[in-house]
Design an enzyme around this catalytic site. Structure first.
Site, PDB file in Angstrom:
ATOM      1  N   HIS A 179       0.811  -1.225   0.000  1.00  0.00           N
ATOM      2  CA  HIS A 179       0.000   0.000   0.000  1.00  0.00           C
ATOM      3  C   HIS A 179       0.849   1.282   0.000  1.00  0.00           C
ATOM      4  CE1 HIS A 179      -3.016  -2.961   1.278  1.00  0.00           C
ATOM      5  NE2 HIS A 179      -3.946  -2.110   0.884  1.00  0.00           N
ATOM      6  N   GLY A 228      -1.035  -1.998  -5.940  1.00  0.00           N
ATOM      7  CA  GLY A 228      -1.863  -3.092  -5.456  1.00  0.00           C
ATOM      8  C   GLY A 228      -3.262  -2.616  -5.107  1.00  0.00           C
ATOM      9  N   HIS A 229      -3.336  -1.431  -4.547  1.00  0.00           N
ATOM     10  CA  HIS A 229      -4.628  -0.791  -4.274  1.00  0.00           C
ATOM     11  C   HIS A 229      -4.621   0.543  -4.997  1.00  0.00           C
ATOM     12  CE1 HIS A 229      -8.175   0.856  -2.487  1.00  0.00           C
ATOM     13  NE2 HIS A 229      -8.256  -0.021  -1.502  1.00  0.00           N
ATOM     14  N   HIS A 282     -11.946  -6.746  -5.891  1.00  0.00           N
ATOM     15  CA  HIS A 282     -12.189  -5.807  -4.800  1.00  0.00           C
ATOM     16  C   HIS A 282     -12.890  -4.567  -5.346  1.00  0.00           C
ATOM     17  CE1 HIS A 282     -11.120  -2.938  -1.577  1.00  0.00           C
ATOM     18  NE2 HIS A 282     -10.939  -3.994  -0.800  1.00  0.00           N
ATOM     19  N   GLU A 334     -13.978  -8.532  -0.331  1.00  0.00           N
ATOM     20  CA  GLU A 334     -14.734  -7.274  -0.446  1.00  0.00           C
ATOM     21  C   GLU A 334     -15.040  -6.992  -1.921  1.00  0.00           C
ATOM     22  OE1 GLU A 334     -12.961  -5.041   3.516  1.00  0.00           O
ATOM     23  OE2 GLU A 334     -11.998  -4.641   1.585  1.00  0.00           O
ATOM     24  N   GLU A 350     -19.489  -2.327   0.733  1.00  0.00           N
ATOM     25  CA  GLU A 350     -18.648  -1.475   1.573  1.00  0.00           C
ATOM     26  C   GLU A 350     -18.961   0.007   1.336  1.00  0.00           C
ATOM     27  OE1 GLU A 350     -13.923  -0.458   2.270  1.00  0.00           O
ATOM     28  OE2 GLU A 350     -14.479  -2.318   1.251  1.00  0.00           O
ATOM     29  N   CYS A 352     -16.965   2.491   1.415  1.00  0.00           N
ATOM     30  CA  CYS A 352     -15.966   3.053   0.501  1.00  0.00           C
ATOM     31  C   CYS A 352     -16.293   2.727  -0.955  1.00  0.00           C
ATOM     32  CB  CYS A 352     -14.579   2.525   0.835  1.00  0.00           C
ATOM     33  SG  CYS A 352     -13.853   3.217   2.332  1.00  0.00           S
ATOM     34  N   CYS A 418     -10.976   2.843   6.851  1.00  0.00           N
ATOM     35  CA  CYS A 418     -11.064   3.579   5.584  1.00  0.00           C
ATOM     36  C   CYS A 418     -12.413   4.283   5.422  1.00  0.00           C
ATOM     37  CB  CYS A 418     -10.817   2.640   4.409  1.00  0.00           C
ATOM     38  SG  CYS A 418     -11.799   1.124   4.456  1.00  0.00           S
TER      39      CYS A 418
END
Length: 669
Positions: A179, A228-229, A282, A334, A350, A352, A418
């Site tokens: 991250h 990765g994110h 995700h 997720e 979620e 987010c 988050c």
């Protein structure tokens, strides 16, 4: 590097409008301005130019300012997220007495996100105490940045033994767990918001130093990497818009193009981004990536990106969207599920992901000027997004299921926090999604009482809305174009008011529209001739001209396509943009889950100022239906907006009731 005042002030919460800097003498360490050949065809009206004073959003935005943002900052202090920066700075000074690592390597982002939300509020309503506190946080962040620009407390605190997700060297675990780039994406978004709000360069300079490190490390002929994110792509584009440094835009595109094939579907790396056609993996990562693709496509003219995200949007809207606008069916990963996999009790949705879904849909509107994206954005906004925060602003949902058998409640914070930070920054930015403009056309997208000052190419137009939306569909807009002139106002007619539950066939209304919308200009009816969901009102506008829009709000029965197994034999209720649910505080607990609604059922609505901070409830009669389909008893029921459930303690809740007369079904799983 000099940045123009226009660049400082321009922008919205979703996007910062590009304004090139004044050219300076060329220097290799100073990015030079670039006037892009491309940008979004439609430009959002800045949130700073829209002031709401309505019954729905104004109280929520004020709660976010006075309660949620201070509360989230307190939690960042209490849980050690702020202390992470202090420890990292101490280590760089040679003090190694405390090398306690963050709980998660992305804990830094929680501080960044709340600073972003605070920055938006400072721009609208200055608060000296909040301004000084944010300044103190930025000092701590700057002190934790390594000399070459690297900023990642999960490594700096103990470089020899970094967080277990980080890897022994910089970036080596980025495509999996570290991250590092995700943190920087949120840093850049926060920094541009802070600069836009205050004119202070403190956080912007931290970000520029960091982004320059990325540009020196990654790119053609250098190291190749993809996050990765995802979110650094969006952040780099925002830095580009403010600074004019074309390297940031180029790096955003490089990181998108480096993704796939052969990676994990979990983080959308199984295919090249331009070859993707289905939403997988995700859900938050996905929507951040799709938003970044839209940004890069708008700035570079890359049509392959647009083709991909258009196809993915069609997949989501027609096969993977919850009635509440939530996305991401599976708790595991997720993630998005398979097509039509939309369970209710175990729905993840979620918070987010709802924020990301609105970011993405707003950008697609800016690309295509089509109201269908605003229809999805509005559905998410009024239902599956604000359900993520309590009415008092101090507790949150991470997942947002559409059914509860009890034992599920909001939390004041999370280990992975988050969602609260995302709420703080999004809630403060809501006015920035209401209007947009293109050339000589104003788009009215969302309805809320208040005033907007819209700067167009050749004029400035003020629009004052008077309405109690979403509780009432009567909207009055008074136009003030100054000295007057010819231009167009595109008035959005929501899909739900036109008999379309969602774009596509995933959900549909089971009953016919009894009364269509109506539109008048200065008391005279205007033809409802739709272009991409808008009525175009082109005329020589004069001060005091009035637009009156009436959107009837009967209670509508919604059914899902047969492919959605979880909703077969079930029906949901919607009024205006609001999806409703039954909840045990208003109904016998034993009947909430087993409730069955007759097809001939009649409904009454009532505004309750004393309930849930003021809300419209639906009343009717439903049967308590046994599993074999027999009726046990008929009882009155009360339904409340889904976004307000779980504000009165532990409860059972249901969105999709059994459809009495259809094949009896069991509570969805």
């Amino acid at each position: 590097m000099k940045i123009s005042r226009r660049a400082m002030l321009a922008g919205s919460a979703a996007l910062i409008a590009y304004r090139p800097m004044q050219a300076e003498a060329a220097a290799p360490d100073k990015p030079q301005p670039l006037r892009p050949a491309h940008d979004y065809p439609v430009e959002p009206v800045p949130f700073t130019a829209v002031h709401v004073d309505d019954v729905f959003w104004a109280p929520r935005i004020e709660t976010n300012r006075k309660v949620t943002i201070p509360f989230a900052f307190h939690k960042c202090e209490e849980t050690g997220r702020v202390a992470n920066f202090v420890r990292a700075a101490a280590v760089m000074r040679g003090d190694t007495s405390d090398r306690t690592l963050p709980g998660y390597p992305f804990d830094d982002t929680d501080v960044y996100k709340v600073i972003e939300g605070a920055s938006y509020t400072l721009r609208v309503q200055y608060d000296a105490k909040l301004d000084a506190y944010v300044d103190s946080l930025i000092v701590k962040i700057a002190a934790a940045q390594e000399p070459d620009g690297y900023l990642y407390t999960a490594r700096t605190i103990d470089p020899e033994h970094p967080h277990k997700w980080a890897g022994k060297e910089r970036w080596v675990q980025e495509e999996v767990l570290s991250h590092e780039l995700y943190n920087l994406g949120h840093l850049y978004e926060s920094a541009t918001a802070h600069y836009q709000a205050t004119g202070k360069r403190s956080m912007l300079d931290i970000s520029i130093k960091s982004a320059n490190l990325l540009c020196n490390t990654f790119g053609p002929g250098k190291r190749s990497i993809y996050p990765g994110h995802q979110i650094v792509e969006m952040g780099l584009v925002k830095l580009y818009r403010v600074t004019g440094d074309e390297r940031y835009l180029g790096l955003a595109k490089f990181m998108l193009d480096a993704r796939g094939p052969g990676g994990k579907a979990y983080n959308q790396a199984d295919l090249k981004v331009v070859d993707q056609r289905e939403a997988v993996g995700h859900a938050v990562r996905a929507t951040y990536m799709y938003s970044g693709m839209a940004d890069v496509a708008a700035m570079t003219g890359d049509t392959a990106y647009v083709t991909a995200i258009d196809a993915i949007w069609e997949n989501v809207a027609s096969k993977k969207l919850y009635l509440t606008g939530g996305i991401g069916a599976r708790k595991e990963g997720e993630a998005f599920g398979d097509n039509f996999e939309l369970p209710n009790l175990t729905a993840y949705n979620e918070t987010c992901a709802a924020v990301g879904n609105d970011y993405w849909n707003h950008r697609l509107f800016l690309l295509h000027a089509d109201a269908k994206y605003i229809d999805v954005m509005e559905r998410t906004l009024y239902n599956g997004l604000i359900s993520g925060v309590s009415l008092d602003g101090k507790s949150f949902f991470y997942p947002n299921p559409l059914e509860s058998i009890g034992g599920y409640d909001r939390s004041p914070w999370f280990g992975v926090a988050c969602c609260p930070g995302n709420i703080t920054r999004f809630m403060a930015s809501v006015p920035g999604y209401m209007y947009a403009q293109r050339g000589d056309t104003v788009y009215v997208n969302l309805y809320a009482a208040g005033k907007a000052q819209i700067k167009m190419q050749n004029r400035s137009v003020a629009i004052v809305q008077e309405t109690r939306y979403p509780w009432d569909g009567n909207i009055k807009m008074t136009v003030d174009p100054g000295s007057g002139g010819n231009f167009s106002i595109n008035v959005r007619i929501p899909g739900w008011a036109r008999g379309e539950a969602v774009p596509g066939n995933l959900y549909r209304f089971a009953d016919a529209i009894a009364e269509p919308p109506s539109l008048k200009v200065n008391g005279r009816p205007a033809e409802l001739a739709l272009e991409k969901g808008y009525v175009r009102l082109a005329r020589n506008w004069k001060r005091g001209d009035v637009i009156e829009l009436e959107l009837p709000m009967p209670v509508r029965r919604v059914i899902a396509t047969e492919e959605v197994e979880a909703d077969r034999g079930r029906v949901a209720l919607q009024r205006g943009p609001i999806v409703y649910c039954t909840e045990s505080p208003d109904n016998p607990k034993e009947s909430v889950i087993e409730m069955a609604l007759a097809r001939e059922a009649k409904f009454a609505t009532e505004y309750r100022p004393d309930m849930l901070n003021g809300t419209v409830v639906i009343k009717g009669v439903a049967a308590h239906q046994a599993s074999d389909g027999t009726t046990v008893a008929e009882k009155e029921f009360t339904a409340v907006p889904y976004h307000a459930w779980a504000n009165r303690g532990d409860s059972k809740m249901l969105v999709w009731m059994q459809d009495r007369g259809a094949t009896a079904g069991q509570p969805s799983a």
